[in-house]
Design an enzyme around this catalytic site. Structure first.
Site, PDB file in Angstrom:
ATOM      1  N   ASP A   1       0.851  -1.188   0.000  1.00 41.34           N
ATOM      2  CA  ASP A   1       0.000   0.000   0.000  1.00 41.34           C
ATOM      3  C   ASP A   1       0.889   1.239   0.000  1.00 41.34           C
ATOM      4  O   ASP A   1       1.510   1.586   1.022  1.00 41.34           O
ATOM      5  CB  ASP A   1      -0.914  -0.018   1.235  1.00 41.34           C
ATOM      6  CG  ASP A   1      -1.975   1.075   1.168  1.00 41.34           C
ATOM      7  OD1 ASP A   1      -1.927   1.894   0.228  1.00 41.34           O
ATOM      8  OD2 ASP A   1      -2.833   1.111   2.066  1.00 41.34           O
TER       9      ASP A   1
ATOM     10  N   ASP B   1      17.055  16.526 -28.113  1.00 43.76           N
ATOM     11  CA  ASP B   1      16.759  16.369 -26.695  1.00 43.76           C
ATOM     12  C   ASP B   1      17.893  16.854 -25.802  1.00 43.76           C
ATOM     13  O   ASP B   1      17.859  16.634 -24.591  1.00 43.76           O
ATOM     14  CB  ASP B   1      16.452  14.904 -26.377  1.00 43.76           C
ATOM     15  CG  ASP B   1      17.556  13.963 -26.827  1.00 43.76           C
ATOM     16  OD1 ASP B   1      18.457  14.427 -27.550  1.00 43.76           O
ATOM     17  OD2 ASP B   1      17.510  12.779 -26.485  1.00 43.76           O
TER      18      ASP B   1
END
Length: 1472
Positions: free
Chosen positions: A529, A794
């Site tokens: 979680d 880039d």
């Protein structure tokens, strides 16, 4: 059952036929296996009766056991069969072959012997590196002893060669029998096959070549060898011709280092054997095609026999099996095989095509089917087992079915699983989405980082086979940063940055991410979680010792606070990582692993999606083009697995979408390993898509140079990661990027994807990315004042004059804004400290450099490829290293095409290379640009046509360059200097946006003298004189006015193109003349020779008049050097003159001296053409746009004039003059295709042999319209073969009906097939070009099509015979009719027989066949001999079949009717 001919009989044979060939298999042993085994015994020198007893089988097994591990498939099958027969004789019950082999090995302790032999390395009898036990060299008392090959082995080798006749099986048989042999033993095997001298000669040549190569690469040491030292083997020693057995043993086992001469010699022999096999099996697998009536099984046998002889890797053979086996089948089988779907098995193909074949094959098949049918009737159908009890699907009770159930019908929802409503009325959403899974059934598979980290740009090798399946509901949480260390590698000193890099897990989100973790040795199932701060475990799942300290704590949750016990320092194992942290024990509904543990494990929640803020750029295909539909080529297993993992991750990140077969487009995909050899890179072959995609303009025309950057206090270099994959691709265009990942062994359909982002390798990706990134950076620049941003693709260069803190803040702003747009800049690609690596340069705060240049030494082998690489390195270095030259180095590459061709260095190139080596050894630096300082460009001449220049500011070098381009054959330094200055100015405008002040090594007076007449050749800026040693100067000059009082020389030359003979000469006003005959010359060379003669025979001052523009253009440019020896001689003669006046006059205009000299040199060489029909030809071309060959034939124009008329027409200069050719096709073959223009459909048919076309506009591209056009074509011309593509209109029933009615053979094309419709595709382009030339003259397209067809067929000449397409077609048809008529006449002649006498022999001989009949003699053929017999000694009769025996001369004379008939036929033959 024929047991008398086998090793078994009676009950033993029945037992044998019950044993299965394979475990759980259907096939069982038959008597044919025993017969085969008996025949195979002879190969090993064994009698077949040994199979009849247990002891005999034992002897066979003892012989075959050493050979079995390395033997062929046939040998292993024989060994297995002997084990089965031994078990039957020994009354050992076995079910299958595998059980029989195990029983025999256990009985004779074969397994124990092998295991003991593997453990006792010192007592082994096998040489190092081998596995077989069949070695002629054995170890006895720690000494290696040679044992000669047994007669059985030699006999097996001889039988293999004799039976297989140098088939493909010979090579593996030799490998098996010669395993571990010395060179002596291999030569013994070659000697026993001495009858095959041709094959042995080929083997000898290969061995000699390999031995010579060995001697070249393994040269013996210089000087005498020390006493007792073993010499190194030469090539002849390895071949066993100059070495003894003992020497071979010493080299193999006792030398240091050891040299396995036997293994090396075996490699050479195997190379020769492969060459022999290839020669004895010349038929390639590509040539194997199934005959029209050939059974498919026979075709498969021939195909695999040729495939075994192919010397190709296994993956290539697999590809041949998958494609060629179906592609080369006959149409009947091909139609059946295509119906089997993708990649059917061989067994399925054999079963499906067993009915295809000739009448004999079908009759045989019918007999087998009838016999099988009778057996089935006799045996009867097999009964099924008892059925189970009935069960109701409504109430679940047994005893009745659902339709008989009396309980009320239950409605069940297929979405949530509940009863009472249907799925369309369901309000519960996804079924059990938040249900707690049982702990025992939700274990997630392990997935290691080293095997998981695959991406489009790189992936590790090999990929894990236990990959987790992806989900269509939601993308999974992916962790792909860093690598996972091994268990126990983590230390407490590990930094947070290092911990964040360890990722090893991927979990799908289509169910709860449950994982099994180990806490203090106790396995616990827990939920991972990322939204929970702490780790909480239920009390029942984890128990700590009572003495372990803990403290009470209250944690908050959705249902409120709960009291828990907090234990600190608890050891948790998650996958391969061990983490120490706090664990809470309490009453939680489910075990939870929170962020305090997940963060230490280096886990991240990665959601890689395309940015929705970036607008898509609309892209489309070219008009009339379609997307690629190419077949995927075969790939290896590891490549398929790597591609699967790469695409799975890209799909989860939203960069790819899964598609099905509804998308008709496909592009091949493959994978290569990156430089580190540990990661894979996926590549897609977009070449076909690039051809069909619209054209783009490269918005960034070059790479920024560091010399153009300004000096800044703060610099940062960043790189945008996965640049292309963050930019979305146009939705309408995505379908064209589809590709397929095949499955191994075709075990299932391939996985198909299409790109959602810009793919690498597509021609539109750079332009779209550059434009998109530029727009994003424009917005960023407004938020970062004072920060200069330089972008190339880039790579970003960020610089400012701020302090370090503010500069870093602005860099973070840039990265954040890029991230908001979906462009990520990874930390590992952010450079904050010098030196900065940028665009191949190294940037420092006050200077820039390039990486250290290392030139290889001159010694060693140099190829074209190696020199090209060195020249590339030198060109790159020349921007900062002054003085680099490559002229002579590049000259060595002229005319060389093969990259692996060896190059021998010339003396000039070697000196040039050594000079370059000395230049690059010193470190050179460049400075940054200051806009406030003056920019100066300095030029130096290096000699040999090479120049260098530097850009400087106040003495500091910004960059350097060089120039060595020679645009003209004849040039001078001033012209070259003008071109060089123009290049310097263009370069300065590109880098700095301003012109420099140029300093040239030339005298002002010299330059002005040349520049005032030739200023129009170029433009240069202001320049200044620089005094350097190599000054440029003019060596001679031409005066502008005629020299008074001097003689005038009229010069001219002429040459014949056919004979290459010519004349050159001059005629002066004072009556002086000289004519010289030339050989192997041209018009231009003759003109130059005339000028040279005039210069030689004149005084210091001379006037020369010529009618040659070629001569004027050369000499008026004042060249000082030339590649032409003749021009070089003229230059030397000009330098000796004081004044020269050169004038040009037009030819053939009646000008006094020019006309007279022209007649003198033209006499016997050329004709003066009077071109009266030029205007008529121009008018005809303006109307029909015919080509130059047509005008040459129709109007009698010279080729050059006709070509000039075509060149002057603007409508004919779009793509130049098309070259016509003729493909190899029969005379009745046509190709047909549909093309589109102005929104309408044009159907075109082309006669392949002649290029003649029929075309018209049809309303719709349907089968009915196509069939109607085909009927028109059939009514006009003979059509026996029609070739089209596989479009629906051509494969329709209408076209098939017309082909059947007209007896037309219809074939369709396949991509990359030689029989594709290339002719009609070429004609489509030509027809459209003609239509574009005449479209303005027509109101409707239909008219333009017919006019263009007429022009193509009748007005365009060329190709075969130099005639038009219509003339060529009529000529071919006429020739065909004449040949058919002549063939019939020849056939009549062949129906006559001739009896003849030879010399004085009175006996009549014959009958012979009549070939030709003349007035005085006849030509006859008897057997293979052709004879000429006088008419008086020959009697000709007509062959009426069987006749009575003729034994008198009168009976032959009686057939005068036939002789008279032959008289007429002979007349026709004489005319022929």
């Amino acid at each position: 059952m024929g047991g008398g001919h086998s090793a078994l009989s009676g009950r033993s044979l029945d037992t044998f036929e019950k044993i299965r060939l394979r475990p759980n298999g259907k096939k069982k042993y038959q008597i044919k296996h025993l017969i085969w085994a008996g025949k195979e015994m002879e190969r090993f020198g064994l009698h077949e009766k040994l199979l009849e007893t247990k002891e005999g089988c034992q002897k066979i097994i003892e012989v075959l056991t050493p050979l079995e591990p390395t033997g062929s498939e046939g040998l292993k099958a024989l060994f297995n069969l002997c084990c089965v027969i031994w078990c039957i004789h020994a009354e050992q019950k076995v079910k299958d072959t595998e059980e029989a082999v195990v029983t025999v090995k256990q009985h004779y302790h074969l397994v124990d012997k092998n295991e003991k032999a593997a453990k006792k390395k010192n007592e082994t009898t096998a040489p190092p590196g081998g596995e077989s036990r069949n070695y002629p060299v054995v170890n006895q008392n720690n000494a290696w002893v040679h044992q000669p090959l047994s007669p059985r082995t030699l006999n097996a080798w001889v039988k293999c060669v004799e039976e297989k006749r140098w088939g493909a099986e010979v090579v593996p048989m030799f490998q098996a029998l010669s395993e571990g042999c010395l060179s002596y033993d291999v030569n013994q095997m070659l000697n026993v096959i001495g009858d095959h001298q041709g094959a042995l000669q080929i083997l000898k040549e290969v061995i000699n070549e390999e031995a010579a190569e060995w001697d070249r690469t393994h040269r013996p040491p210089a000087g005498p060898l020390p006493a007792g030292q073993l010499r190194d083997p030469t090539g002849s020693d390895i071949a066993g011709t100059t070495s003894s057995i003992q020497e071979q043993i010493e080299w193999t086992f006792n030398a240091n280092p050891r040299i396995d001469v036997g293994a090396q010699y075996r490699k050479w022999v195997i190379l020769g054997l492969q060459k022999v096999v290839q020669m004895y099996n010349p038929q390639k697998v590509l040539d194997i095609r199934q005959g029209p009536k050939e059974p498919f099984q026979d075709y498969v046998d021939r195909f695999y026999k040729a495939l075994r002889a192919e010397q190709a890797p296994q993956d290539v053979k697999n590809w041949m099996t998958q494609t060629l086996l179906i592609q080369n089948a006959n149409p009947d089988c091909k139609l059946i095989l295509k119906g089997l779907g993708m990649n059917p098995t061989l067994e399925e193909m054999l079963i499906a095509c067993q009915g295809v074949g000739g009448p004999q094959h079908k009759a045989k098949l019918m007999v087998e089917m009838m016999s099988n049918g009778q057996n089935m009737v006799q045996v009867g159908p097999q009964k099924k087992g008892p059925r189970g009890p009935l069960k109701c699907f409504n109430c679940g009770k047994f005893g009745h079915m659902q339709r008989e159930c009396k309980a009320p019908r239950q409605i069940k929802c297929f979405k949530c699983g509940k009863i009472g409503h249907m799925a369309k009325d369901c309000k519960n959403g996804q079924a059990n989405f938040f249900r707690v899974w049982p702990l025992g059934r939700s274990e997630t598979k392990k997935f290691c980082a080293i095997q998981r980290r695959h991406s489009w740009s790189g992936t590790n090798s090999p990929p894990n086979g236990n990959s987790l399946r992806s989900s269509k509901e939601a993308p999974p949480a992916v962790c792909r940063e860093g690598t996972a260390p091994e268990r126990g590698e983590r230390t407490d000193k590990e930094t947070e940055g290092e911990r964040s890099g360890g990722c090893f897990l991927e979990l799908p989100l289509w169910r709860r991410p449950m994982k099994r973790v180990i806490i203090e040795g106790t396995p616990v199932q827990a939920l991972l979680d990322t939204g929970a701060d702490d780790t909480i475990i239920q009390e029942k799942d984890l128990h700590f010792p009572p003495h372990k300290p803990w403290r009470s704590k209250v944690v908050g949750g959705i249902g409120g606070g709960i009291h828990v016990k907090e234990y600190q320092g608890v050891q948790v194992q998650l996958e391969d990582k061990i983490i120490t942290g706090s664990i809470l024990i309490g009453s939680t509904p489910i075990n939870i692993i929170g962020r305090n543990i997940l963060a230490q494990a280096g886990m991240k929640l990665v959601m890689g999606v395309l940015s929705s803020q970036i607008e898509e750029t609309k892209v489309q295909l070219k008009e009339g083009k379609d997307g690629p539909k190419l077949k995927q080529w075969p790939l290896s297993r590891e490549k398929i697995e790597a591609l699967t993992e790469i695409c799975k991750q890209m799909e989860e990140e939203g960069k790819l979408s899964r598609i099905g077969g509804e998308n008709p487009y496909n592009t091949p995909v493959f994978a290569i390993k990156k430089k580190d050899k540990t990661q894979w890179r996926m590549l897609v072959d977009f070449r076909e898509l690039n051809k069909a995609t619209q054209d783009f303009f490269e918005v960034q025309l070059g790479i920024p140079h560091p010399a153009g950057l300004q000096k800044k206090k703060q610099i940062t270099v960043i790189d945008i990661g996965d640049a292309y994959y963050s930019i979305p691709l146009c939705k309408e265009f995505r379908k064209y990027t589809a590709f397929t990942i095949p499955s191994v062994n075709n075990t299932g359909p391939g996985i198909r994807y299409q790109f959602n982002c810009l793919p690498q390798g597509w021609k539109g990706s750079p332009t779209i990315f550059q434009n998109t990134a530029a727009n994003i950076l424009e917005e960023i620049k407004r938020h970062t004042p004072g920060l200069e941003i330089v972008q190339y693709m880039d790579d970003l260069w960020l610089a400012s004059d701020h302090d370090e803190t503010r500069h870093n803040q602005q860099v973070d702003i840039v990265r954040k804004m890029l991230l908001e747009k979906g462009l990520e800049t990874p930390d590992k690609k952010v450079q904050r400290e010098p030196p900065w690596e940028w665009m191949g340069y190294k940037l420092h705060p006050n200077k820039w450099t390039i990486n250290k240049i290392e030139l290889p030494p001159l010694e060693g082998e140099w190829t074209v490829n190696k020199i090209q690489k060195v020249v590339g390195v030198l060109n790159w270095a020349s921007q900062i290293y002054p003085g680099i030259k490559t002229k002579h180095t590049c000259a060595m590459l002229r005319g060389k095409k093969n990259l692996l061709e060896e190059i021998v260095w010339t003396e000039e190139a070697e000196a040039e290379y050594k000079n370059n080596q000395g230049i690059v050894q010193e470190t050179q630096e460049g400075t940054y640009y200051d806009p406030l300082k003056e920019l100066i460009a300095t030029v130096q001449k290096q000699g040999e046509g090479q120049w260098t220049y530097q850009f400087t500011q106040e003495g500091a070098v910004l960059k350097v360059g060089r120039y060595a381009k020679q645009r003209e054959t004849h040039t001078n330094d001033l012209r070259t200097l003008a071109h060089l200055v123009q290049k310097i100015c263009k370069e300065a405008l590109t880098i700095w946006g301003r012109l420099p002040r140029v300093q040239l090594p030339v005298d002002k007076k010299t330059w002005d003298m040349w520049w005032q007449d030739y200023w129009q050749v170029s433009w240069i800026p202001e320049w200044e004189f620089v005094s350097t040693p190599l000054l440029v100067k003019l060596w001679y000059s031409l005066v502008k006015e005629p020299i008074k009082g001097e003689d005038v020389y009229y010069v001219d030359g002429a040459a014949s193109k056919v004979t290459k003979l010519g004349k050159a000469g001059y005629l002066s006003e004072r009556g002086k003349s000289r004519i010289r005959e030339l050989e192997n010359t041209t018009n231009q060379q003759a003109e130059l020779t005339a000028v040279k003669m005039a210069l030689e025979d004149s005084g210091e001052n001379v006037n020369i008049v010529t009618d040659s523009q070629y001569v004027m253009n050369i000499l008026t440019a004042c060249p000082q050097e030339s590649n032409s020896p003749l021009v070089e001689q003229i230059i030397q003669a000009l330098m000796k003159k004081r004044q020269v006046y050169l004038q040009w006059v037009p030819a053939h205009k009646g000008i006094g001296g020019n006309t007279e000299i022209d007649k003198l040199v033209s006499k016997g060489i050329r004709q003066i053409l009077f071109l009266d029909r030029i205007e008529e030809a121009q008018d005809d071309h303006a109307k029909y746009h015919n080509n130059w060959r047509s005008m040459v034939q129709e109007f009698g124009l010279p080729n050059i004039v006709a070509k000039e008329i075509v060149a002057a027409c603007p409508k004919c200069q779009i793509r130049g003059e098309p070259k016509h050719g003729q493909v190899d096709a029969s005379i009745e073959t046509w190709q047909m295709d549909c093309t589109h223009l102005e929104g309408k459909v044009i159907i075109v048919a082309v006669h392949v042999a002649s290029g003649f076309i029929e075309a018209e506009v049809i309303p719709r591209e349907t089968g009915k319209e196509t069939a109607h056009f085909l009927l028109k074509l059939l009514a006009r011309w003979p059509v026996k073969h029609l070739h089209t593509d596989n479009g629906p209109n051509f494969t329709s029933q209408n076209v098939a009906a017309v082909c059947w009615w007209g007896n037309i053979e219809h074939t369709t094309g396949i991509p990359y097939n030689p029989q594709s419709q290339g002719s009609v595709e070429s004609m489509n382009r030509q027809l459209k070009e003609i239509i574009s030339q005449i479209r303005d003259d027509c109101e409707r397209l239909e008219t333009a099509v017919q006019m263009a067809t007429h022009i193509h067929n009748f007005k365009r000449k060329g190709g075969i015979g130099g005639i038009s397409s219509a003339e060529r077609l009529v000529n071919m048809l006429t020739t065909q009719l004449e040949l058919n008529t002549l063939q019939n006449q020849i056939q009549k002649i062949l129906n006559f027989k001739v009896y003849y006498r030879e010399g004085r022999d009175p006996v009549w001989k014959g009958p012979a066949r009549l070939i030709w009949k003349g007035e005085g003699a006849v030509v006859i053929k008897e057997g293979e001999d052709i004879k000429v017999v006088p008419r008086r000694k020959a009697k000709i009769i007509k062959d009426y079949g069987e006749r009575k025996t003729m034994d008198s001369e009168g009976s032959m004379e009686g057939v005068r009717e036939a002789n008279k008939q032959m008289e007429g036929d002979s007349d026709l033959q004489d005319q022929e």
